[in-house]
Design a protein around this motif. Structure first.
Motif, PDB file in Angstrom:
ATOM      1  N   LEU A 108      75.949 -26.018 -36.350  1.00 44.83           N
ATOM      2  CA  LEU A 108      76.773 -27.311 -35.522  1.00 44.83           C
ATOM      3  C   LEU A 108      77.820 -27.568 -36.116  1.00 44.83           C
ATOM      4  CD1 LEU A 108      76.426 -29.362 -32.995  1.00 44.83           C
ATOM      5  CD2 LEU A 108      75.403 -30.705 -34.670  1.00 44.83           C
ATOM      6  N   THR A 110      80.469 -30.852 -36.107  1.00 42.35           N
ATOM      7  CA  THR A 110      80.485 -32.000 -35.252  1.00 42.35           C
ATOM      8  C   THR A 110      82.115 -32.080 -35.118  1.00 42.35           C
ATOM      9  OG1 THR A 110      80.566 -33.061 -37.361  1.00 42.35           O
ATOM     10  CG2 THR A 110      78.499 -33.208 -36.212  1.00 42.35           C
ATOM     11  N   THR A 148      78.956 -25.059 -31.669  1.00 39.94           N
ATOM     12  CA  THR A 148      78.577 -23.968 -32.342  1.00 39.94           C
ATOM     13  C   THR A 148      79.470 -22.815 -32.053  1.00 39.94           C
ATOM     14  OG1 THR A 148      76.983 -23.109 -30.733  1.00 39.94           O
ATOM     15  CG2 THR A 148      76.052 -24.842 -32.151  1.00 39.94           C
ATOM     16  N   ALA A 154      78.356 -28.596 -27.682  1.00 43.21           N
ATOM     17  CA  ALA A 154      77.081 -28.272 -27.839  1.00 43.21           C
ATOM     18  C   ALA A 154      76.346 -29.627 -28.018  1.00 43.21           C
ATOM     19  CB  ALA A 154      76.909 -27.584 -29.330  1.00 43.21           C
ATOM     20  N   THR A 175      65.893 -27.956 -36.902  1.00 46.08           N
ATOM     21  CA  THR A 175      67.201 -28.772 -36.960  1.00 46.08           C
ATOM     22  C   THR A 175      67.213 -29.502 -38.195  1.00 46.08           C
ATOM     23  OG1 THR A 175      67.390 -28.307 -34.491  1.00 46.08           O
ATOM     24  CG2 THR A 175      68.624 -30.215 -35.596  1.00 46.08           C
TER      25      THR A 175
END
Ligand code: XMP
Length: 513
Positions: A108, A110, A148, A154, A175
């Protein structure tokens, strides 16, 4: 009641995990069916809502929907996976079906430095994905918060509306910063404090139980397990001598357990305990029975008979205390739930209250297993009881494949004591969830000293699990397995071979019967 978060269950395998994580963060929550109308939910004044994932696609006909009033309610919302797609669609986002679904780990990134949802989360971190659709365009007022490689949006959110969505699963351990993300939503965004604590739970429960029972009497069946022990101790705190605990020794408990239950509850906790020795009765009833389901039914039936007989000796009983836990009471209406096949009937004291005309008190109805253990610790129960592994109601009878006799009980009990002793002493990290011995009906040839033996095969089972619903076999160190095997064949008369069970659940079950 503390401030409550409601989790709308869209049929995700992880709904219970979301609830556990939320509680671990000190916030009380309950799981409700996905189609609970806002008019019902609003009566409970939800402090925030979490929408779970689910197997459906929002683009399918008949996909599970929530009441459209929910996104307009002004209550902070976090949609997870399917939950994000649903909330995105309901606020006017565009979604597409991916050519190829995305399952498993992803990175991921951000993309919004200011969002409170990702406060303290690094720019890149590992997340767990499982989706076939994707949000591709957001409506006015919503921002993309992360992406992603295969999923552009996402995570999304509107700080003003306090509505957020994540395509990945923050509740699973894979996660990396999932806990922080959930904490950000609950504490920073929804403004919830960590007020779900055992002390306040105990105080509230005691008041409620006193108010309910008044001057009447209650009974409770002690099984030796954590749940009934904690339930009885909590109720005894509320009504003292008005509670009588009945402990039926059916002879199917593990080594030393019956004594431990009697001593702990009578002498350490000073509860009112009636202990009855019914070992012979159960052995007689099980004579010649080798069908697992019949064993379970016979034991349940005998137990109820003995319990009723003992309860009848106590005048004026109105209440029956049971250690029912939250996972047993969640009436999740999952979108495609079909009537399940009965694999085995789990016997405890099912059916008792109706039969005896008693009203149930279930003080642990809102709790998960780990919370019950925590409660037990706070109530001062000994570690040996609080940390006890799950143990089936029909006891060792379902760990003896074939006939249950006194000799065979002795074999499985001794072997089981060795398995527990060695695994406890090894202090494994992570600690297996359950571990025990099973006596098989197989005999095999061996050699001991200079002589031929023809003796029993014992199987050892050790599993890792979160809840007993699924399980993996524990990768026990070989030297530990060696010690267990050597001790069993040397110390348990009638055993000359040990096997280790390396089957997962499914397809196997935890217990052999
Ligand atoms: P299975 O064998 O169904 O076991 O995979 C799942 C979990 O439940 C426990 N178990 C029982 N617990 N009464 C209980 O209270 C029962 O009759 C019973 N049968 C199995 C088992 O030990 C495992 O933890």
């Amino acid at each position: 009641m503390p401030e409550t978060v409601f989790i709308l269950d869209f049929g995700a395998q992880y709904s219970q995990l979301i609830a556990r994580r939320t509680r671990e963060l000190g916030v009380y929550c309950e799981i409700v069916p996905y189609d609970t109308p806002w008019s019902t939910l609003s009566l409970r004044r939800p402090a925030a809502l979490i929408l779970s994932g689910g197997p459906a696609s929002t683009m399918d006909d008949g996909a599970p929907e929530m009441d459209p009033e929910i996104v307009r309610s002004g209550v902070p919302i976090l949609g997870i996976c399917y939950g994000m797609q649903l909330v995105a669609r309901d606020v006017g986002a565009e979604l597409v079906k991916l050519d190829r679904a995305e399952y498993g780990p992803a990175t991921l990134r951000t993309t919004d430095d200011d969002t409170p949802l990702f406060a303290g989360v690094p720019d890149e971190s590992r997340v767990w994905m499982s989706h076939g659709d994707s949000v591709v365009k957001l409506p006015h007022g919503y921002r993309a918060l992360g992406s992603t490689a295969r999923c552009n949006i996402a995570a999304m959110g509107s700080a003003k509306k306090k509505i957020y969505g994540v395509q990945f699963h923050p509740e699973v351990v894979h996660t990396q910063h999932g806990r922080a993300i959930l904490a950000n939503f609950l504490h920073a965004i929804a403004g919830l404090s960590r007020d779900w604590q055992m002390d306040s739970f105990i105080e509230r429960s005691i008041e409620e139980i006193r108010a309910r029972v008044g001057g009447d009497k209650a009974i409770c069946a002690l099984s030796g397990g954590v749940d009934s022990a904690v339930a009885a101790t909590l109720v005894a705190r509320a009504i003292g001598e008005q509670l009588t605990c009945i402990f039926v020794d059916h002879g199917l408990l593990r080594d030393g357990e019956a004594e431990q239950v009697r001593n702990t509850f009578r002498d350490v906790l000073h509860l009112n305990v009636v202990a009855v020795d019914e070992r012979k009765r159960f052995l007689r009833a099980l004579e010649g029975v080798d069908d697992p389901e019949r064993k379970r039914i016979i034991i349940g039936h005998e137990f109820i008979n003995v319990f009723e007989r003992e309860a009848a000796k106590i005048a004026g009983v109105k209440y029956l205390v049971q250690g029912t836990l939250y996972p047993d009471v969640i009436e999740s209406k999952t979108p495609d739930s079909k009537a399940g096949h009965k694999i085995k009937s789990h016997h405890n004291v099912g059916g008792l209250p109706e039969k005896m005309g008693l009203t149930l008190i279930e003080p642990l109805r809102a709790l998960f297993k780990d919370e019950v253990r925590e409660l037990g610790r706070v109530l001062g129960l000994p570690q040996a009881i609080v940390q006890r592994q799950p143990f089936p109601g029909p006891g060792l009878a379902v760990r003896i494949i074939g006939d249950v006799t006194e000799d065979r009980l002795e074999i499985v009990r001794s072997a089981d004591a060795i398995v527990r002793d060695e695994i406890d002493a090894a202090r494994l990290e992570p600690h297996p969830w359950q571990y025990f011995a099973v006596l098989t009906p197989v005999k095999s040839v061996g050699v001991m000293g200079d002589g031929r033996t023809y003796a029993n095969l014992v199987a050892v089972r050790a599993i890792t699990s979160e809840d007993g619903m699924t399980a993996d076999w524990a990768r026990l160190p070989h030297d530990l397995l060696e010690r267990i095997s050597a001790r069993i064949v040397n110390e348990v008369r009638g055993v000359n071979r040990v096997a280790y069970d390396i089957t997962t659940k499914p397809p196997a079950t935890v217990e052999w019967e």
